[in-house]
Design an enzyme around this catalytic site. Sequence first.
Site, PDB file in Angstrom:
ATOM      1  N   CYS A   2      -4.643  14.304  -2.042  1.00 38.01           N
ATOM      2  CA  CYS A   2      -5.857  14.693  -2.943  1.00 38.01           C
ATOM      3  C   CYS A   2      -5.419  14.181  -4.302  1.00 38.01           C
ATOM      4  O   CYS A   2      -4.170  14.051  -4.699  1.00 38.01           O
ATOM      5  CB  CYS A   2      -5.771  16.092  -2.948  1.00 38.01           C
ATOM      6  SG  CYS A   2      -6.261  17.024  -1.290  1.00 38.01           S
ATOM      7  N   ARG A  27      -6.349   8.575  -3.386  1.00 39.14           N
ATOM      8  CA  ARG A  27      -5.462   9.542  -2.754  1.00 39.14           C
ATOM      9  C   ARG A  27      -6.168  10.459  -1.805  1.00 39.14           C
ATOM     10  O   ARG A  27      -5.665  11.433  -1.123  1.00 39.14           O
ATOM     11  CB  ARG A  27      -5.180  10.556  -3.953  1.00 39.14           C
ATOM     12  CG  ARG A  27      -4.113  10.037  -5.087  1.00 39.14           C
ATOM     13  CD  ARG A  27      -3.919  10.900  -6.348  1.00 39.14           C
ATOM     14  NE  ARG A  27      -3.020  11.771  -5.857  1.00 39.14           N
ATOM     15  CZ  ARG A  27      -1.537  11.693  -5.911  1.00 39.14           C
ATOM     16  NH1 ARG A  27      -1.203  10.539  -6.644  1.00 39.14           N
ATOM     17  NH2 ARG A  27      -0.886  12.233  -5.533  1.00 39.14           N
ATOM     18  N   TRP A  74      -8.253  14.806   0.483  1.00 39.40           N
ATOM     19  CA  TRP A  74      -8.095  14.545   1.468  1.00 39.40           C
ATOM     20  C   TRP A  74      -8.027  15.663   2.550  1.00 39.40           C
ATOM     21  O   TRP A  74      -6.760  16.625   2.274  1.00 39.40           O
ATOM     22  CB  TRP A  74      -6.818  13.472   1.542  1.00 39.40           C
ATOM     23  CG  TRP A  74      -6.519  12.893   2.735  1.00 39.40           C
ATOM     24  CD1 TRP A  74      -7.035  11.775   3.409  1.00 39.40           C
ATOM     25  CD2 TRP A  74      -5.487  13.251   3.568  1.00 39.40           C
ATOM     26  NE1 TRP A  74      -6.439  11.339   4.597  1.00 39.40           N
ATOM     27  CE2 TRP A  74      -5.476  12.356   4.856  1.00 39.40           C
ATOM     28  CE3 TRP A  74      -4.677  14.472   3.802  1.00 39.40           C
ATOM     29  CZ2 TRP A  74      -4.773  12.540   6.004  1.00 39.40           C
ATOM     30  CZ3 TRP A  74      -3.887  14.531   5.237  1.00 39.40           C
ATOM     31  CH2 TRP A  74      -4.171  13.726   6.040  1.00 39.40           C
ATOM     32  N   ASN A 100      -3.328  20.208  -5.226  1.00 36.49           N
ATOM     33  CA  ASN A 100      -2.867  19.006  -4.511  1.00 36.49           C
ATOM     34  C   ASN A 100      -1.705  19.508  -3.722  1.00 36.49           C
ATOM     35  O   ASN A 100      -0.661  19.930  -4.300  1.00 36.49           O
ATOM     36  CB  ASN A 100      -2.590  17.889  -5.462  1.00 36.49           C
ATOM     37  CG  ASN A 100      -1.942  16.665  -4.551  1.00 36.49           C
ATOM     38  OD1 ASN A 100      -1.965  16.504  -3.385  1.00 36.49           O
ATOM     39  ND2 ASN A 100      -0.907  15.887  -5.493  1.00 36.49           N
ATOM     40  N   GLY A 101      -1.904  19.696  -2.349  1.00 33.22           N
ATOM     41  CA  GLY A 101      -0.600  20.075  -1.522  1.00 33.22           C
ATOM     42  C   GLY A 101      -1.110  20.861  -0.444  1.00 33.22           C
ATOM     43  O   GLY A 101      -2.058  20.965  -0.017  1.00 33.22           O
ATOM     44  N   GLU A 499       3.246  -4.727  11.554  1.00 30.68           N
ATOM     45  CA  GLU A 499       2.573  -4.854  10.562  1.00 30.68           C
ATOM     46  C   GLU A 499       1.220  -5.218  10.743  1.00 30.68           C
ATOM     47  O   GLU A 499       0.084  -4.674  10.411  1.00 30.68           O
ATOM     48  CB  GLU A 499       3.419  -5.438   9.229  1.00 30.68           C
ATOM     49  CG  GLU A 499       2.588  -5.617   7.985  1.00 30.68           C
ATOM     50  CD  GLU A 499       2.213  -4.028   7.424  1.00 30.68           C
ATOM     51  OE1 GLU A 499       2.574  -2.811   8.055  1.00 30.68           O
ATOM     52  OE2 GLU A 499       1.316  -4.018   6.435  1.00 30.68           O
ATOM     53  N   LYS A 503      -2.174  -3.064  10.325  1.00 31.42           N
ATOM     54  CA  LYS A 503      -3.305  -3.401   9.334  1.00 31.42           C
ATOM     55  C   LYS A 503      -4.554  -3.260  10.168  1.00 31.42           C
ATOM     56  O   LYS A 503      -5.643  -2.783   9.836  1.00 31.42           O
ATOM     57  CB  LYS A 503      -3.364  -4.738   8.888  1.00 31.42           C
ATOM     58  CG  LYS A 503      -2.023  -5.238   7.964  1.00 31.42           C
ATOM     59  CD  LYS A 503      -2.443  -4.635   6.671  1.00 31.42           C
ATOM     60  CE  LYS A 503      -1.968  -2.868   6.457  1.00 31.42           C
ATOM     61  NZ  LYS A 503      -0.795  -2.571   5.852  1.00 31.42           N
ATOM     62  N   GLU A 506      -5.719   0.155  10.785  1.00 36.23           N
ATOM     63  CA  GLU A 506      -5.965   1.023   9.721  1.00 36.23           C
ATOM     64  C   GLU A 506      -7.426   0.741   9.166  1.00 36.23           C
ATOM     65  O   GLU A 506      -8.346   1.644   8.799  1.00 36.23           O
ATOM     66  CB  GLU A 506      -5.107   0.581   8.560  1.00 36.23           C
ATOM     67  CG  GLU A 506      -3.943   1.410   8.416  1.00 36.23           C
ATOM     68  CD  GLU A 506      -3.145   0.941   7.168  1.00 36.23           C
ATOM     69  OE1 GLU A 506      -2.447   1.605   6.847  1.00 36.23           O
ATOM     70  OE2 GLU A 506      -2.962  -0.055   7.047  1.00 36.23           O
ATOM     71  N   HIS A 522       8.279  -4.450  30.441  1.00 37.19           N
ATOM     72  CA  HIS A 522       8.628  -3.245  30.922  1.00 37.19           C
ATOM     73  C   HIS A 522       7.472  -2.111  30.749  1.00 37.19           C
ATOM     74  O   HIS A 522       7.859  -0.824  30.608  1.00 37.19           O
ATOM     75  CB  HIS A 522       9.789  -2.699  30.187  1.00 37.19           C
ATOM     76  CG  HIS A 522      11.005  -3.629  30.385  1.00 37.19           C
ATOM     77  ND1 HIS A 522      11.814  -3.603  31.605  1.00 37.19           N
ATOM     78  CD2 HIS A 522      11.501  -4.459  29.457  1.00 37.19           C
ATOM     79  CE1 HIS A 522      12.518  -4.755  31.345  1.00 37.19           C
ATOM     80  NE2 HIS A 522      12.558  -4.980  30.263  1.00 37.19           N
ATOM     81  N   LYS A 622      -4.182   6.452   0.190  1.00 38.15           N
ATOM     82  CA  LYS A 622      -3.135   5.471  -0.145  1.00 38.15           C
ATOM     83  C   LYS A 622      -1.750   6.293  -0.688  1.00 38.15           C
ATOM     84  O   LYS A 622      -0.710   5.421  -0.200  1.00 38.15           O
ATOM     85  CB  LYS A 622      -3.468   4.959  -1.495  1.00 38.15           C
ATOM     86  CG  LYS A 622      -2.535   3.750  -2.226  1.00 38.15           C
ATOM     87  CD  LYS A 622      -3.110   2.586  -1.954  1.00 38.15           C
ATOM     88  CE  LYS A 622      -2.164   1.488  -2.018  1.00 38.15           C
ATOM     89  NZ  LYS A 622      -2.131   0.575  -0.987  1.00 38.15           N
TER      90      LYS A 622
HETATM   91  C1  G6P Z   1       0.233   5.731   3.632  1.00 40.80           C
HETATM   92  C2  G6P Z   1      -0.638   4.368   3.016  1.00 40.80           C
HETATM   93  C3  G6P Z   1       0.208   3.412   3.879  1.00 40.80           C
HETATM   94  C4  G6P Z   1       1.745   3.223   3.414  1.00 40.80           C
HETATM   95  C5  G6P Z   1       2.204   4.719   3.469  1.00 40.80           C
HETATM   96  C6  G6P Z   1       3.433   4.900   2.888  1.00 40.80           C
HETATM   97  O1  G6P Z   1       0.111   5.931   4.758  1.00 40.80           O
HETATM   98  O2  G6P Z   1      -2.022   4.522   3.543  1.00 40.80           O
HETATM   99  O3  G6P Z   1      -0.148   2.129   3.197  1.00 40.80           O
HETATM  100  O4  G6P Z   1       2.357   2.487   3.852  1.00 40.80           O
HETATM  101  O5  G6P Z   1       1.328   5.614   3.370  1.00 40.80           O
HETATM  102  O6  G6P Z   1       3.364   5.141   1.488  1.00 40.80           O
HETATM  103  P1  G6P Z   1       4.404   4.657   0.555  1.00 40.80           P
HETATM  104  O7  G6P Z   1       3.638   4.736  -0.944  1.00 40.80           O
HETATM  105  O8  G6P Z   1       5.447   5.681   0.600  1.00 40.80           O
HETATM  106  O9  G6P Z   1       4.858   3.175   0.550  1.00 40.80           O
END
Ligand code: G6P
Length: 627
Positions: A2, A27, A74, A100-101, A499, A503, A506, A522, A622
């Site tokens: 948030c 956020r 969020w 926020n929290g 990764e 991606k 996500e 396995h 994010k």
């Molecule tokens: C969220 C974001 C990811 C990011 C992760 C860790 O899940 O959507 O893209 O990798 O947080 O974030 P940080 O700021 O700690 O790299």
Amino acid sequence: MCGIVGYIGTQAATDILISGLERLEYRGYDSAGVATVEEGQVNCVKAKGKLLKLREKLEHVVSKAQIGIGHTRWATHGKPEEHNAHPHLNSARTLAVVQNGIIENYLELKEELISNGVEFISETDTEVIPHLISQFLANSTSLLEAVQQTIAKLEGAFAIAVVSADHPYELIVARQQAPLVLGFGQGEFFCASDMTAILPHTRTILTLDNEEIAKLTPLGVEIYNFAGDRVSRFPRTLDWNPVQVEKQGFRHYMLKEIYEQPAVVRICLDNYLNPNWHADEDPDYSPINLGLSPNLTDNLEHIQILACGTSWHAALVGKYLLEQVADIPTTVDYASEFRYSPKPIIANTLTVGVTQSGETADTIAALESERARRANLEPKRQAKLIGITNRPESTIAQIVDRVIDTHAGIEIGVAATKTFIAQVMGFYFLALDLAYRRKTISNSKIGEIIAGLRHIPSQIETILDTQADAIEELAHDFTTETEDFIFIGRGINFPIALEGALKLKEISYIHAEAYPAGEMKHGPIALLDNKVPVVAVAMPGSVYEKVISNAQEAKARDARLIGVTTAMNATEAAHTFDDVLTVPEVDELISPVLAVIPLQMLSYHIAAIKGLDVDQPRNLAKSVTVE
Ligand code: G6P
């Protein structure tokens, strides 16, 4: 997570709040709201969905209010519906709160309030706060005091902002673990979860510390600790410009950020490579310029890396480099796991926190607990902490001994791309710095690796120039019926398979799993048939033949095989793979930074063709500032 924002001053508050929320939307974006105080009333407007919806609602509202708070949510407690959106009000609708929290003991507090006759409108944890403040205000004329009394009852990590119709010249804010910054203008003051929301108005900033509460009035700011003592603090003036947030002609921020990667790598190389270093020169002149003091790097026996999400993947590449290049045993843990089950203490350990935002709650908490549990031990068991972050002014910088700034510039797309590349670059520099100090590889080998690093920007440009159309065309094949993907890789490129899968999940909402290629047989191989494409990261090097064999095993089960490999191998690879995504010739040690680019682009195009919200995928944020 948030985002919260607050304003008190001489201008119309609503516009400032909305433009601040736009900059905080990364956020969270499932609902948003603002509350302003004008003519003895709190006016609160909320909307479910993106900020745009709130903006539309506010279009016909004329407000001259000069004080207000805003929130972009969020969801944690309660579905993303308008009645759960912030701000939350007390029953008399005379005061409003954004948070926020997470208030961990909210159920207990809610029951108490309900038994006192309070009616709740939302399912959120936050709503207890305005009701509690309201109760305390019944016996006090000071809003600050009522907020202080309320905070004393709250458990959890939170940042709040409060306005009241009965105290129209006061904005009260408080911080307990969740980030909060104050901005100082001419006769106007701001607060926000992230300074990017404030920077268009002022560069004079003060980061509130944990357990601090502040009263903002048109005349100034007073700061107190939670014990009620006045705290004297000086704000600082930032020397950076308001953040560049335009798409610059790209359809999405994510695509723009993918294309910014060559420039990001160049900036990292310029910042951290000593230009005048030569392999055969002065042994005391390091090739790397990270500014790490000997007490952080001498006599290391172990490195432990803590991170979440994409940063955890960068950490896995880092582990490979630190072990294979600098010869230091290295562990990588999810910060969210480590904080509740920390590893036994090993002497002479360097702890590396990796977080692009510098605010991820679990990473911050894991680093803080690591420092605390080692605090009273003998010197060699005490914490040595460094952070790899894209936000050197963020919370992580207050915990670690040294920050490696990844210099990637603001990243808006929720799916990390350029910050991942920059974090991996940080690990190349760290591994080379330690290898040089410990003499684990020859200077000429260091020189070779550095020469390889210097080629990365132009090599990424080559991929972007030559592969973009082919990848976009390929993406069309997976936009309607494909429900699952498997990614495989080995060694230094296994994290790239992870990764690539992340991606895709996500932003395209296609289920994707990554496996070390040798582990397929396995279990996961049972999933394969002609409906499950397999992406193999097959970069020439020590495990190339092994990956090709594993890919063949997938092909024998009718899987469509997509290979990421180098141009020189493309002809040979054409016999194995149905589709080949080529990258320039590169040493295996450097190959992850190239191999990841086609995977970012493939995910991007699949999501974009599906018409999905690439930059703000559903349910994600994010910066994850809650546990
Ligand atoms: C969220 C974001 C990811 C990011 C992760 C860790 O899940 O959507 O893209 O990798 O947080 O974030 P940080 O700021 O700690 O790299």
